[in-house]
Design an enzyme around this catalytic site. Structure first.
Site, mmCIF file in Angstrom:
data_model
loop_
_atom_site.group_PDB
_atom_site.id
_atom_site.type_symbol
_atom_site.label_atom_id
_atom_site.label_comp_id
_atom_site.label_asym_id
_atom_site.label_seq_id
_atom_site.Cartn_x
_atom_site.Cartn_y
_atom_site.Cartn_z
ATOM 1 N N GLU A 31 14.367 -3.359 17.175
ATOM 2 C CA GLU A 31 15.019 -3.680 15.890
ATOM 3 C C GLU A 31 13.990 -3.675 14.774
ATOM 4 O O GLU A 31 12.899 -4.244 14.915
ATOM 5 C CB GLU A 31 15.662 -5.068 16.011
ATOM 6 C CG GLU A 31 16.928 -5.214 15.225
ATOM 7 C CD GLU A 31 18.065 -4.371 15.782
ATOM 8 O OE1 GLU A 31 18.275 -3.254 15.261
ATOM 9 O OE2 GLU A 31 18.731 -4.818 16.709
ATOM 10 N N THR A 33 12.336 -1.217 13.847
ATOM 11 C CA THR A 33 11.211 -0.366 14.233
ATOM 12 C C THR A 33 11.390 1.055 13.716
ATOM 13 O O THR A 33 10.408 1.782 13.573
ATOM 14 C CB THR A 33 11.064 -0.297 15.770
ATOM 15 O OG1 THR A 33 12.377 -0.159 16.307
ATOM 16 C CG2 THR A 33 10.407 -1.527 16.336
ATOM 17 N N SER A 126 28.883 1.787 8.234
ATOM 18 C CA SER A 126 28.433 2.735 7.201
ATOM 19 C C SER A 126 28.016 4.056 7.835
ATOM 20 O O SER A 126 28.422 5.126 7.385
ATOM 21 C CB SER A 126 27.228 2.215 6.429
ATOM 22 O OG SER A 126 27.379 0.890 6.099
ATOM 23 N N GLU A 158 22.760 7.670 2.505
ATOM 24 C CA GLU A 158 22.642 6.209 2.357
ATOM 25 C C GLU A 158 21.393 5.846 1.546
ATOM 26 O O GLU A 158 21.418 4.974 0.690
ATOM 27 C CB GLU A 158 22.590 5.570 3.748
ATOM 28 C CG GLU A 158 22.519 4.073 3.686
ATOM 29 C CD GLU A 158 23.532 3.382 4.583
ATOM 30 O OE1 GLU A 158 24.328 4.055 5.255
ATOM 31 O OE2 GLU A 158 23.533 2.148 4.592
ATOM 32 N N ASP A 170 20.978 4.381 13.119
ATOM 33 C CA ASP A 170 22.440 4.223 13.194
ATOM 34 C C ASP A 170 23.143 5.573 13.174
ATOM 35 O O ASP A 170 24.041 5.842 13.977
ATOM 36 C CB ASP A 170 22.937 3.374 12.012
ATOM 37 C CG ASP A 170 22.257 2.026 11.959
ATOM 38 O OD1 ASP A 170 21.560 1.676 12.935
ATOM 39 O OD2 ASP A 170 22.416 1.323 10.957
ATOM 40 N N TYR A 218 16.819 -6.323 3.325
ATOM 41 C CA TYR A 218 16.409 -5.213 4.199
ATOM 42 C C TYR A 218 15.354 -4.359 3.504
ATOM 43 O O TYR A 218 14.299 -4.054 4.065
ATOM 44 C CB TYR A 218 17.647 -4.375 4.547
ATOM 45 C CG TYR A 218 17.367 -3.207 5.468
ATOM 46 C CD1 TYR A 218 17.523 -3.333 6.839
ATOM 47 C CD2 TYR A 218 16.939 -1.977 4.974
ATOM 48 C CE1 TYR A 218 17.272 -2.267 7.688
ATOM 49 C CE2 TYR A 218 16.671 -0.915 5.808
ATOM 50 C CZ TYR A 218 16.843 -1.064 7.165
ATOM 51 O OH TYR A 218 16.584 -0.007 8.002
HETATM 52 C C1 GLA Z 1 20.044 -1.187 10.014
HETATM 53 C C2 GLA Z 1 19.468 0.175 9.611
HETATM 54 C C3 GLA Z 1 18.718 0.822 10.769
HETATM 55 C C4 GLA Z 1 17.701 -0.147 11.384
HETATM 56 C C5 GLA Z 1 18.337 -1.499 11.662
HETATM 57 C C6 GLA Z 1 17.347 -2.526 12.117
HETATM 58 O O1 GLA Z 1 21.039 -1.036 10.979
HETATM 59 O O2 GLA Z 1 20.497 1.027 9.173
HETATM 60 O O3 GLA Z 1 18.101 2.009 10.339
HETATM 61 O O4 GLA Z 1 16.569 -0.261 10.575
HETATM 62 O O5 GLA Z 1 19.016 -2.020 10.532
HETATM 63 O O6 GLA Z 1 16.825 -2.179 13.348
#
Ligand code: GLA
Length: 379
Positions: A31, A33, A126, A158, A170, A218
């Site tokens: 996570e 990373t 998303s 995005e 994602d 974030y």
């Molecule tokens: C979100 C982002 C991903 C990733 C996660 C954390 O989901 O879209 O790219 O950075 O957070 O692991």
């Protein structure tokens, strides 16, 4: 007919020409990373977004979501795709990104979205809407892009148009998933391999908590990591092993940035170790790494919250649960729990009642399967 196609007929009073599906994802480990050039280990899940669509002969691009019926049909002109600050900006961003990648874009089309992914719960609604839009554009207008490029276009959309500096995980999971497998992705090189999930059951618990500042926090984490990498003079934090990090970490003078870097470096190692453990069938070791991942996200990366800590902590105490952690960007959203199949029913009963008693919220719980990535589907 599936719901998206039926809703298309009802709303647009005509037949769709195509329907595609893009799954959401759950990240098992690795996570925060991906944007640090490291490993992630997600799988695509059997919850996601359908999109039914048809071409139009004029300049109108129209969008309707069965999840937001109150918004009605949202219309853009193909020659004016400015953002309108609503959900339809996601598919519109993808159309703009196809153009930015050099592909000719449609003059007109109608789109209808329908799905079962909870919004803002960290299961990549998303990414799923971006990837399903990309898949529809590709299939409907015969654009020669691969699934992997569809993921990259979704991430670009995005980053550039929605304003979240997300990594590739994602969109990649949504586009490239494989039934019954998790994907070990090196976000630095985009090399990937699949690992079979075997008998382990994946259960997701939705805390029901959404933090409105999640996207700005974030982006802030990302900046902190870049600053730490700059101090260490490396292109990305995950290029360092834990030993290399330990011997150089004092170069990062800011305490917060040093904590963020520590998480990224160790989480990267945990993700690689976890994938290896899964391949060896060592689910207990895999689970222990998930538990450490949660602690690191809570203490060093500081993206957890009281509700997620409670859910992960309680789950980790239940016999038959290999491991439990928050999943996704954090600040609310879901936990992911890996367990023996026979444990699933009792897990659901125990977690529901304990969470309700503590926070007064009935958590939604999803027992999910890993599925293939986005594709055209039956109408
Ligand atoms: C979100 C982002 C991903 C990733 C996660 C954390 O989901 O879209 O790219 O950075 O957070 O692991």
């Amino acid at each position: 007919m599936n719901k998206a196609s039926l809703d298309f007929e009802r709303i647009y009073k005509s037949c769709p020409q195509i329907c595609c599906f893009a799954p959401g994802r759950v990240n098992l480990i690795g996570e925060h990373t991906d944007y640090n050039g490291g490993y992630v280990f997600p799988c695509a899940i059997n919850m996601g977004i359908y999109c039914a669509a048809a071409k139009r002969n004029d300049n109108a691009l129209r969008f309707y979501s069965s999840e937001f019926p109150g918004d009605g049909i949202i219309e853009y002109r193909a020659d004016d795709l400015r953002m309108k600050k609503c959900w339809a900006d996601y598919p519109v961003s993808v159309i703009r990104s196809f153009a930015a990648f050099g592909y000719e874009m449609p003059s007109g089309a109608d789109f209808l979205f329908s799905g079962d992914l909870p919004d803002g719960a960290g299961l990549s609604s998303s990414a799923a809407i971006e990837v399903v839009t990309g898949t529809v554009l590709r299939e409907l207008f015969s654009v020669p892009v691969t699934n992997q490029e569809t993921a990259l276009i979704g991430q670009f959309a995005e980053n550039r148009f929605i304003g979240v500096s997300c990594g590739i995980m994602d969109q990649f999971a949504s586009a490239m998933g494989s039934k019954d497998h998790a994907i070990l992705l090196d976000a630095n090189t985009l090399e990937y391999s699949f690992a079979p999930l075997g008998d382990a059951a994946i259960v997701i618990v939705n805390s029901g908590v959404k933090h409105s500042l999640a996207s700005s926090a974030y982006n802030q984490r990302r900046r902190e990591c870049e600053s730490a990498a700059g101090a260490l003079k490396v292109p990305s934090l995950c290029s360092l092993s834990p030993d290399e990090f330990e011997s150089r970490k004092m170069l990062i003078t800011d305490d917060i940035c040093r904590k963020r870097a520590k998480h990224a470096v160790y989480e990267n190692k945990r993700a690689a170790d976890a994938a290896a453990a899964l391949l060896r069938g060592e689910l207990d070791s895999f689970g222990a790494l998930m538990n450490s991942s949660h602690a690191s996200l809570r203490d060093d990366y500081e993206v957890s919250c009281e509700e997620l800590d409670f859910l992960a902590g309680k789950a980790q105490e239940i016999p038959g649960v290999y491991g439990a952690r928050m999943t996704g960007g954090g600040f609310g959203g879901c936990t992911v729990n890996l367990m023996e199949r026979e444990t699933v029913n009792s897990f659901i009963t125990v977690i529901k009642s304990q969470y309700k008693e503590r926070f007064g919220i009935d958590p939604e719980i999803y027992s999910v399967k890993a599925v293939n990535g986005a594709a055209i589907c039956e109408m």
